[in-house]
Design a protein around this motif. Structure first.
Motif, PDB file in Angstrom:
ATOM      1  N   PHE A  11      35.949  14.436  -9.776  1.00  0.00           N
ATOM      2  CA  PHE A  11      37.830  15.962  -9.525  1.00  0.00           C
ATOM      3  C   PHE A  11      37.598  16.631  -9.311  1.00  0.00           C
ATOM      4  O   PHE A  11      36.212  17.710  -9.299  1.00  0.00           O
ATOM      5  N   LEU A  12      38.534  16.833  -7.794  1.00  0.00           N
ATOM      6  CA  LEU A  12      37.907  18.762  -7.383  1.00  0.00           C
ATOM      7  C   LEU A  12      39.902  18.903  -8.066  1.00  0.00           C
ATOM      8  O   LEU A  12      40.572  17.794  -8.341  1.00  0.00           O
ATOM      9  N   TYR A  13      40.062  20.308  -7.980  1.00  0.00           N
ATOM     10  CA  TYR A  13      41.075  20.742  -7.738  1.00  0.00           C
ATOM     11  C   TYR A  13      41.293  22.070  -7.060  1.00  0.00           C
ATOM     12  O   TYR A  13      39.914  22.372  -6.764  1.00  0.00           O
ATOM     13  N   ILE A  14      42.801  21.843  -6.753  1.00  0.00           N
ATOM     14  CA  ILE A  14      43.083  22.832  -5.095  1.00  0.00           C
ATOM     15  C   ILE A  14      43.708  23.888  -5.926  1.00  0.00           C
ATOM     16  O   ILE A  14      45.008  23.191  -5.660  1.00  0.00           O
ATOM     17  N   PRO A  15      43.574  24.961  -5.572  1.00  0.00           N
ATOM     18  CA  PRO A  15      44.800  25.458  -6.259  1.00  0.00           C
ATOM     19  C   PRO A  15      46.263  25.721  -5.544  1.00  0.00           C
ATOM     20  O   PRO A  15      45.859  24.967  -4.131  1.00  0.00           O
ATOM     21  N   ALA A  16      47.314  25.651  -6.216  1.00  0.00           N
ATOM     22  CA  ALA A  16      47.726  26.149  -4.809  1.00  0.00           C
ATOM     23  C   ALA A  16      48.075  27.136  -3.960  1.00  0.00           C
ATOM     24  O   ALA A  16      47.389  28.388  -4.348  1.00  0.00           O
ATOM     25  N   GLY A  17      48.506  26.761  -2.507  1.00  0.00           N
ATOM     26  CA  GLY A  17      48.669  27.592  -1.579  1.00  0.00           C
ATOM     27  C   GLY A  17      46.933  28.000  -1.379  1.00  0.00           C
ATOM     28  O   GLY A  17      47.068  29.024  -0.187  1.00  0.00           O
ATOM     29  N   VAL A  18      45.561  27.809  -2.197  1.00  0.00           N
ATOM     30  CA  VAL A  18      44.459  27.485  -0.841  1.00  0.00           C
ATOM     31  C   VAL A  18      44.474  27.256   0.193  1.00  0.00           C
ATOM     32  O   VAL A  18      44.193  25.447   0.123  1.00  0.00           O
ATOM     33  N   PRO A  19      43.890  27.802   1.507  1.00  0.00           N
ATOM     34  CA  PRO A  19      43.423  26.814   2.329  1.00  0.00           C
ATOM     35  C   PRO A  19      42.462  26.100   2.222  1.00  0.00           C
ATOM     36  O   PRO A  19      41.156  26.871   1.680  1.00  0.00           O
ATOM     37  N   HIS A  20      42.461  24.796   2.391  1.00  0.00           N
ATOM     38  CA  HIS A  20      40.963  24.200   2.976  1.00  0.00           C
ATOM     39  C   HIS A  20      41.314  23.238   3.804  1.00  0.00           C
ATOM     40  O   HIS A  20      41.990  22.908   4.615  1.00  0.00           O
ATOM     41  N   LEU A  21      39.518  22.310   3.850  1.00  0.00           N
ATOM     42  CA  LEU A  21      39.595  21.500   5.068  1.00  0.00           C
ATOM     43  C   LEU A  21      38.244  20.406   4.718  1.00  0.00           C
ATOM     44  O   LEU A  21      37.506  20.969   4.282  1.00  0.00           O
ATOM     45  N   ALA A  22      38.803  19.085   4.312  1.00  0.00           N
ATOM     46  CA  ALA A  22      38.070  18.251   3.906  1.00  0.00           C
ATOM     47  C   ALA A  22      37.545  17.588   5.027  1.00  0.00           C
ATOM     48  O   ALA A  22      37.823  17.261   6.274  1.00  0.00           O
ATOM     49  N   TYR A  23      36.572  16.741   4.640  1.00  0.00           N
ATOM     50  CA  TYR A  23      35.374  15.918   5.840  1.00  0.00           C
ATOM     51  C   TYR A  23      34.842  15.058   5.303  1.00  0.00           C
ATOM     52  O   TYR A  23      34.441  15.677   3.768  1.00  0.00           O
ATOM     53  N   ASN A  24      34.805  14.136   6.247  1.00  0.00           N
ATOM     54  CA  ASN A  24      33.775  13.069   5.344  1.00  0.00           C
ATOM     55  C   ASN A  24      32.095  13.360   6.067  1.00  0.00           C
ATOM     56  O   ASN A  24      32.315  13.206   6.820  1.00  0.00           O
ATOM     57  N   MET A  25      31.515  13.301   4.810  1.00  0.00           N
ATOM     58  CA  MET A  25      29.838  14.046   5.020  1.00  0.00           C
ATOM     59  C   MET A  25      28.970  12.450   5.324  1.00  0.00           C
ATOM     60  O   MET A  25      28.193  13.086   6.345  1.00  0.00           O
TER      61      MET A  25
END
Length: 154
Positions: free
Chosen positions: A100-114
């Protein structure tokens, strides 16, 4: 047991009912990934929650973005994903099946497939019932970590 579908309009008496909601038609979101929405303002009249399935193709990645004012929880079903996050995408985490992942509101992020061979599939829950309205693209961060364009394979 009677199955209640999500055919009722938000605000009518049936919209207060519990129901089974099949995943909707796939669409490509602002982030460049493919989503299949299920629970949302549009499907069930949700006022504070959106839930969907996201698929990241082998070797693909999202566009850098944040969800202004909305928290995100992700449960990885299959595959492995990496996520760069932070104001300049300076931090990194990896997640695999069952994580499980948690991303707080307003946090810049970039997901990718490994993986270059296996899709990464996850369930996404967000505190934005309209899902795409709170997405803020951050193109100035897209080149911080080189890789394929959003949604494409390596």
């Amino acid at each position: 047991m009677k199955r209640q579908n999500a055919a009722s309009a938000p605000g009518d008496e049936a919209s207060a009912a519990c129901r089974v909601v099949p995943a909707g038609e796939a669409f490509v979101g602002k982030q460049g990934l493919t989503y299949r929405p299920a629970v949302s303002a549009e499907s069930v009249g949700s006022r504070g929650l959106h839930m969907q399935v996201v698929t990241i193709p082998p070797g693909a990645r999202a566009k850098a973005h944040k969800h202004e004012g909305h928290e995100t929880a992700i449960h990885v079903l299959s595959g492995r994903s990496g996520t760069w996050y932070g104001e300049r995408l300076e931090q990194h985490l990896e997640a695999g099946p069952g994580d499980f992942l948690y991303i707080p509101a307003g946090v810049p992020h970039l997901a990718y497939n490994m993986s270059d061979t296996e899709a990464c599939v996850a369930i996404v829950a967000r505190t934005d019932p309209n899902e795409q309205e709170g997405v803020v693209l951050m193109p100035e961060l897209d080149g911080v970590h080189p890789g394929p364009a959003a949604g494409s394979s390596r």
